[in-house]
Design a protein around this motif. Structure first.
Motif, PDB file in Angstrom:
ATOM      1  N   VAL A  13       6.167   7.430  -3.975  1.00 46.36           N
ATOM      2  CA  VAL A  13       5.605   6.204  -3.408  1.00 46.36           C
ATOM      3  C   VAL A  13       4.646   6.566  -2.279  1.00 46.36           C
ATOM      4  O   VAL A  13       3.503   6.092  -2.226  1.00 46.36           O
ATOM      5  CB  VAL A  13       6.708   5.260  -2.895  1.00 46.36           C
ATOM      6  N   HIS A  14       5.094   7.430  -1.390  1.00 44.15           N
ATOM      7  CA  HIS A  14       4.238   7.839  -0.283  1.00 44.15           C
ATOM      8  C   HIS A  14       3.071   8.703  -0.767  1.00 44.15           C
ATOM      9  O   HIS A  14       1.962   8.594  -0.229  1.00 44.15           O
ATOM     10  CB  HIS A  14       5.059   8.597   0.758  1.00 44.15           C
ATOM     11  N   ALA A  15       3.304   9.541  -1.738  1.00 41.00           N
ATOM     12  CA  ALA A  15       2.221  10.393  -2.235  1.00 41.00           C
ATOM     13  C   ALA A  15       1.073   9.550  -2.777  1.00 41.00           C
ATOM     14  O   ALA A  15      -0.104   9.859  -2.539  1.00 41.00           O
ATOM     15  CB  ALA A  15       2.759  11.335  -3.315  1.00 41.00           C
ATOM     16  N   ILE A  16       1.400   8.480  -3.496  1.00 46.50           N
ATOM     17  CA  ILE A  16       0.360   7.591  -4.013  1.00 46.50           C
ATOM     18  C   ILE A  16      -0.234   6.754  -2.891  1.00 46.50           C
ATOM     19  O   ILE A  16      -1.464   6.591  -2.785  1.00 46.50           O
ATOM     20  CB  ILE A  16       0.928   6.682  -5.120  1.00 46.50           C
ATOM     21  N   ALA A  17       0.619   6.211  -2.017  1.00 50.83           N
ATOM     22  CA  ALA A  17       0.138   5.348  -0.935  1.00 50.83           C
ATOM     23  C   ALA A  17      -0.848   6.081  -0.026  1.00 50.83           C
ATOM     24  O   ALA A  17      -1.826   5.486   0.445  1.00 50.83           O
ATOM     25  CB  ALA A  17       1.318   4.827  -0.129  1.00 50.83           C
ATOM     26  N   HIS A  18      -0.608   7.350   0.236  1.00 54.97           N
ATOM     27  CA  HIS A  18      -1.526   8.100   1.083  1.00 54.97           C
ATOM     28  C   HIS A  18      -2.918   8.163   0.470  1.00 54.97           C
ATOM     29  O   HIS A  18      -3.926   8.113   1.189  1.00 54.97           O
ATOM     30  CB  HIS A  18      -1.000   9.517   1.314  1.00 54.97           C
ATOM     31  N   GLN A  19      -2.991   8.259  -0.846  1.00 53.97           N
ATOM     32  CA  GLN A  19      -4.314   8.311  -1.497  1.00 53.97           C
ATOM     33  C   GLN A  19      -5.008   6.948  -1.439  1.00 53.97           C
ATOM     34  O   GLN A  19      -6.230   6.882  -1.264  1.00 53.97           O
ATOM     35  CB  GLN A  19      -4.174   8.765  -2.956  1.00 53.97           C
ATOM     36  N   LEU A  20      -4.239   5.876  -1.567  1.00 56.89           N
ATOM     37  CA  LEU A  20      -4.830   4.539  -1.479  1.00 56.89           C
ATOM     38  C   LEU A  20      -5.371   4.291  -0.067  1.00 56.89           C
ATOM     39  O   LEU A  20      -6.421   3.663   0.103  1.00 56.89           O
ATOM     40  CB  LEU A  20      -3.791   3.477  -1.838  1.00 56.89           C
ATOM     41  N   GLY A  21      -4.662   4.780   0.936  1.00 53.22           N
ATOM     42  CA  GLY A  21      -5.168   4.664   2.300  1.00 53.22           C
ATOM     43  C   GLY A  21      -6.432   5.480   2.497  1.00 53.22           C
ATOM     44  O   GLY A  21      -7.388   5.039   3.146  1.00 53.22           O
ATOM     45  N   ARG A  22      -6.440   6.668   1.932  1.00 55.75           N
ATOM     46  CA  ARG A  22      -7.601   7.552   2.083  1.00 55.75           C
ATOM     47  C   ARG A  22      -8.846   6.994   1.401  1.00 55.75           C
ATOM     48  O   ARG A  22      -9.936   7.005   1.973  1.00 55.75           O
ATOM     49  CB  ARG A  22      -7.255   8.929   1.487  1.00 55.75           C
ATOM     50  N   LEU A  23      -8.683   6.485   0.188  1.00 56.36           N
ATOM     51  CA  LEU A  23      -9.833   6.043  -0.605  1.00 56.36           C
ATOM     52  C   LEU A  23     -10.281   4.623  -0.290  1.00 56.36           C
ATOM     53  O   LEU A  23     -11.474   4.311  -0.368  1.00 56.36           O
ATOM     54  CB  LEU A  23      -9.517   6.157  -2.093  1.00 56.36           C
ATOM     55  N   PHE A  24      -9.330   3.755   0.041  1.00 56.07           N
ATOM     56  CA  PHE A  24      -9.655   2.337   0.174  1.00 56.07           C
ATOM     57  C   PHE A  24      -9.312   1.749   1.543  1.00 56.07           C
ATOM     58  O   PHE A  24      -9.587   0.578   1.784  1.00 56.07           O
ATOM     59  CB  PHE A  24      -8.927   1.529  -0.907  1.00 56.07           C
ATOM     60  N   GLY A  25      -8.687   2.541   2.420  1.00 52.55           N
ATOM     61  CA  GLY A  25      -8.271   1.999   3.696  1.00 52.55           C
ATOM     62  C   GLY A  25      -7.123   1.018   3.583  1.00 52.55           C
ATOM     63  O   GLY A  25      -6.897   0.209   4.489  1.00 52.55           O
ATOM     64  N   THR A  26      -6.373   1.077   2.486  1.00 53.90           N
ATOM     65  CA  THR A  26      -5.250   0.166   2.283  1.00 53.90           C
ATOM     66  C   THR A  26      -4.181   0.419   3.347  1.00 53.90           C
ATOM     67  O   THR A  26      -3.740   1.558   3.521  1.00 53.90           O
ATOM     68  CB  THR A  26      -4.618   0.373   0.895  1.00 53.90           C
ATOM     69  N   PRO A  27      -3.766  -0.608   4.102  1.00 54.60           N
ATOM     70  CA  PRO A  27      -2.694  -0.406   5.080  1.00 54.60           C
ATOM     71  C   PRO A  27      -1.476   0.226   4.422  1.00 54.60           C
ATOM     72  O   PRO A  27      -1.100  -0.139   3.302  1.00 54.60           O
ATOM     73  CB  PRO A  27      -2.401  -1.825   5.576  1.00 54.60           C
ATOM     74  N   HIS A  28      -0.845   1.147   5.125  1.00 57.32           N
ATOM     75  CA  HIS A  28       0.175   1.986   4.495  1.00 57.32           C
ATOM     76  C   HIS A  28       1.339   1.186   3.907  1.00 57.32           C
ATOM     77  O   HIS A  28       1.797   1.464   2.793  1.00 57.32           O
ATOM     78  CB  HIS A  28       0.695   3.007   5.506  1.00 57.32           C
ATOM     79  N   GLY A  29       1.831   0.199   4.654  1.00 61.39           N
ATOM     80  CA  GLY A  29       2.946  -0.592   4.132  1.00 61.39           C
ATOM     81  C   GLY A  29       2.575  -1.331   2.867  1.00 61.39           C
ATOM     82  O   GLY A  29       3.366  -1.404   1.909  1.00 61.39           O
ATOM     83  N   ASN A  30       1.366  -1.891   2.829  1.00 59.81           N
ATOM     84  CA  ASN A  30       0.910  -2.572   1.619  1.00 59.81           C
ATOM     85  C   ASN A  30       0.756  -1.598   0.458  1.00 59.81           C
ATOM     86  O   ASN A  30       1.083  -1.923  -0.690  1.00 59.81           O
ATOM     87  CB  ASN A  30      -0.423  -3.279   1.875  1.00 59.81           C
ATOM     88  N   ALA A  31       0.245  -0.403   0.756  1.00 58.36           N
ATOM     89  CA  ALA A  31       0.082   0.600  -0.299  1.00 58.36           C
ATOM     90  C   ALA A  31       1.434   1.004  -0.877  1.00 58.36           C
ATOM     91  O   ALA A  31       1.584   1.157  -2.097  1.00 58.36           O
ATOM     92  CB  ALA A  31      -0.643   1.820   0.254  1.00 58.36           C
ATOM     93  N   ASN A  32       2.437   1.167  -0.022  1.00 63.57           N
ATOM     94  CA  ASN A  32       3.785   1.459  -0.514  1.00 63.57           C
ATOM     95  C   ASN A  32       4.280   0.339  -1.418  1.00 63.57           C
ATOM     96  O   ASN A  32       4.837   0.583  -2.495  1.00 63.57           O
ATOM     97  CB  ASN A  32       4.755   1.623   0.665  1.00 63.57           C
ATOM     98  N   ALA A  33       4.098  -0.910  -0.971  1.00 61.72           N
ATOM     99  CA  ALA A  33       4.600  -2.048  -1.735  1.00 61.72           C
ATOM    100  C   ALA A  33       3.979  -2.121  -3.118  1.00 61.72           C
ATOM    101  O   ALA A  33       4.626  -2.550  -4.078  1.00 61.72           O
ATOM    102  CB  ALA A  33       4.333  -3.344  -0.964  1.00 61.72           C
ATOM    103  N   MET A  34       2.736  -1.709  -3.240  1.00 62.98           N
ATOM    104  CA  MET A  34       2.029  -1.793  -4.522  1.00 62.98           C
ATOM    105  C   MET A  34       2.683  -0.968  -5.621  1.00 62.98           C
ATOM    106  O   MET A  34       2.581  -1.303  -6.798  1.00 62.98           O
ATOM    107  CB  MET A  34       0.577  -1.341  -4.342  1.00 62.98           C
ATOM    108  N   VAL A  35       3.364   0.127  -5.235  1.00 63.36           N
ATOM    109  CA  VAL A  35       3.869   1.048  -6.262  1.00 63.36           C
ATOM    110  C   VAL A  35       5.355   1.350  -6.125  1.00 63.36           C
ATOM    111  O   VAL A  35       5.914   2.084  -6.941  1.00 63.36           O
ATOM    112  CB  VAL A  35       3.080   2.376  -6.242  1.00 63.36           C
ATOM    113  N   PHE A  36       6.010   0.786  -5.127  1.00 59.30           N
ATOM    114  CA  PHE A  36       7.401   1.131  -4.830  1.00 59.30           C
ATOM    115  C   PHE A  36       8.335   0.919  -6.025  1.00 59.30           C
ATOM    116  O   PHE A  36       8.964   1.876  -6.523  1.00 59.30           O
ATOM    117  CB  PHE A  36       7.835   0.323  -3.610  1.00 59.30           C
ATOM    118  N   PRO A  37       8.472  -0.294  -6.557  1.00 61.70           N
ATOM    119  CA  PRO A  37       9.402  -0.464  -7.683  1.00 61.70           C
ATOM    120  C   PRO A  37       8.949   0.265  -8.940  1.00 61.70           C
ATOM    121  O   PRO A  37       9.777   0.724  -9.733  1.00 61.70           O
ATOM    122  CB  PRO A  37       9.436  -1.985  -7.885  1.00 61.70           C
ATOM    123  N   GLU A  38       7.632   0.387  -9.110  1.00 60.94           N
ATOM    124  CA  GLU A  38       7.123   1.076 -10.298  1.00 60.94           C
ATOM    125  C   GLU A  38       7.486   2.556 -10.288  1.00 60.94           C
ATOM    126  O   GLU A  38       7.827   3.137 -11.334  1.00 60.94           O
ATOM    127  CB  GLU A  38       5.599   0.894 -10.387  1.00 60.94           C
TER     128      GLU A  38
END
Length: 357
Positions: free
Chosen positions: A235-260
């Motif tokens: 979850v964090h590995a993916i979220a870090h890339q979303l933050g890097r590429l799109f500036g997605t806030p970290h908590g939101n980035a986690n939420a996007m992929v957490f259950p998946e």
């Protein structure tokens, strides 16, 4: 204040102008402590902010740091404290324990209940030249003093309450599933998960519910102590890339992929997720582990939906999808004691769900 005479007060521009720091500044003045405000920390803090803050610390003859803010502020302040006596290029801190000298004294006051940055020996700082997020782990950067104050969290808007709350839940669950988990981290993770399931929606719906705010601050702290030892996962590995590429806030980035991500792990996590399901009262007494695990994942999906969290990303081109898959796979594979290594097809399936249609 413990003998310190002049502190660098590290925060962000919003907090500096909001009036939320007025009481703290008055307390410092009453104690005879001078302070210099550095409010240049932005979301996803970069090397420049750390260097500027350290310069302000040195130029003004400060002898301690007080950080007040969310995870970005606390991460930047931890790096300022570490950098001051360890004169390395910031990219040289990447990895584990690259410093030789102690950090300067640091008082941390989190204003959100989610990141756990106040209790973790970790900072994520962006390199402005490459836009790469640099993960730094060093026990010397742990703050010396921590104050958990739910009153300062009272004014958080629902969207930030949701994002930081899911961030804390992600920390706790990923730590619980980690192959680096211990009896102690398990206890801390279970405490955090239980509190979050009981109180996050209450804090989201009513920001003035101080019992819920206090419980979420406690949950964030214990989730932080847990993942600070056990680590995190995909979850964090993916979220870090979303933050890097799109500036997605970290908590939101986690939420996007957490259950998946939890679903992608499959049967290797059924028993552990079933334990968490029983803990929070999800499922029936006669459900087997697979059913309970799936119900726990479904409960996270429902929580995410109830808080109306964003789930997709605009302009997510195939090239950027490939970047996320490749970089997340490398990050998790090199750094995290995940329960099972996911292959590119697993990651691609998760990332495909983020593409706005």
């Amino acid at each position: 204040m413990l003998g310190f005479r002049k502190v660098l007060l590290v925060t962000d521009n919003f907090l500096a102008e909001s009036g939320l720091l007025n009481e703290m500044q008055a307390s410092l003045r009453a104690a005879g402590v001078e302070y210099i405000v550095y409010d240049g920390v932005l979301p996803n803090p970069d090397f420049d902010a750390v260097i500027e803050g350290d310069k302000a610390y040195g130029d003004n003859g400060c002898d301690a740091i007080v950080s007040v803010g969310g995870g970005s502020v606390l991460d930047a302040a931890k790096m300022m404290a570490l950098l001051h006596y360890n004169r390395l290029s910031l990219d040289k801190f990447e990895g584990v324990s690259k410093s030789n000298k102690p950090a300067v004294p640091h008082f941390a006051v989190p204003t959100t209940a989610g990141t756990g940055a106040e209790i973790t020996p970790v900072a994520v700082i962006s390199d402005p030249a490459t836009h790469r997020k640099v993960l730094i782990t060093d026990g010397k950067m742990l703050p010396d003093y921590i104050a958990l104050d739910p009153v300062i969290m009272q004014g958080l808007p629902p969207s930030i309450t949701a994002a930081t709350g899911i961030d804390a839940l992600t920390h706790a669950v990923e730590a619980y599933l980690s192959r680096g988990a211990t009896e102690k981290t398990d206890r801390e993770a279970r405490l955090a998960v239980n509190l979050i399931f009981r109180y996050l929606l209450r804090a989201y719906r009513n920001g003035d519910d101080m019992e819920a705010r206090d419980a979420m601050a406690t949950a964030s702290f214990y989730a932080g102590t847990s993942f600070g030892v056990a680590g995190v996962g995909y979850v964090h590995a993916i979220a870090h890339q979303l933050g890097r590429l799109f500036g997605t806030p970290h908590g939101n980035a986690n939420a996007m992929v957490f259950p998946e991500v939890l679903a992608a792990y499959g049967d290797c996590v059924f028993s552990r997720l079933a334990e968490l399901a029983r803990l929070v009262g999800v499922g029936a007494a006669d459900d087997n582990d697979k059913i309970l695990a799936n119900k726990f994942v479904a409960a996270i999906v429902e929580m995410r939906s109830t808080m109306d969290m964003p789930l997709q990303i605009e302009n997510f081109t195939p090239q950027k999808q490939d970047d996320v898959v490749r970089s997340a796979g490398a990050e998790a594979g090199n750094m995290y004691p995940v329960p099972r290594y996911l292959d590119e097809s697993d990651l691609q399936s998760i990332v495909n769900g983020l593409v706005a249609v």
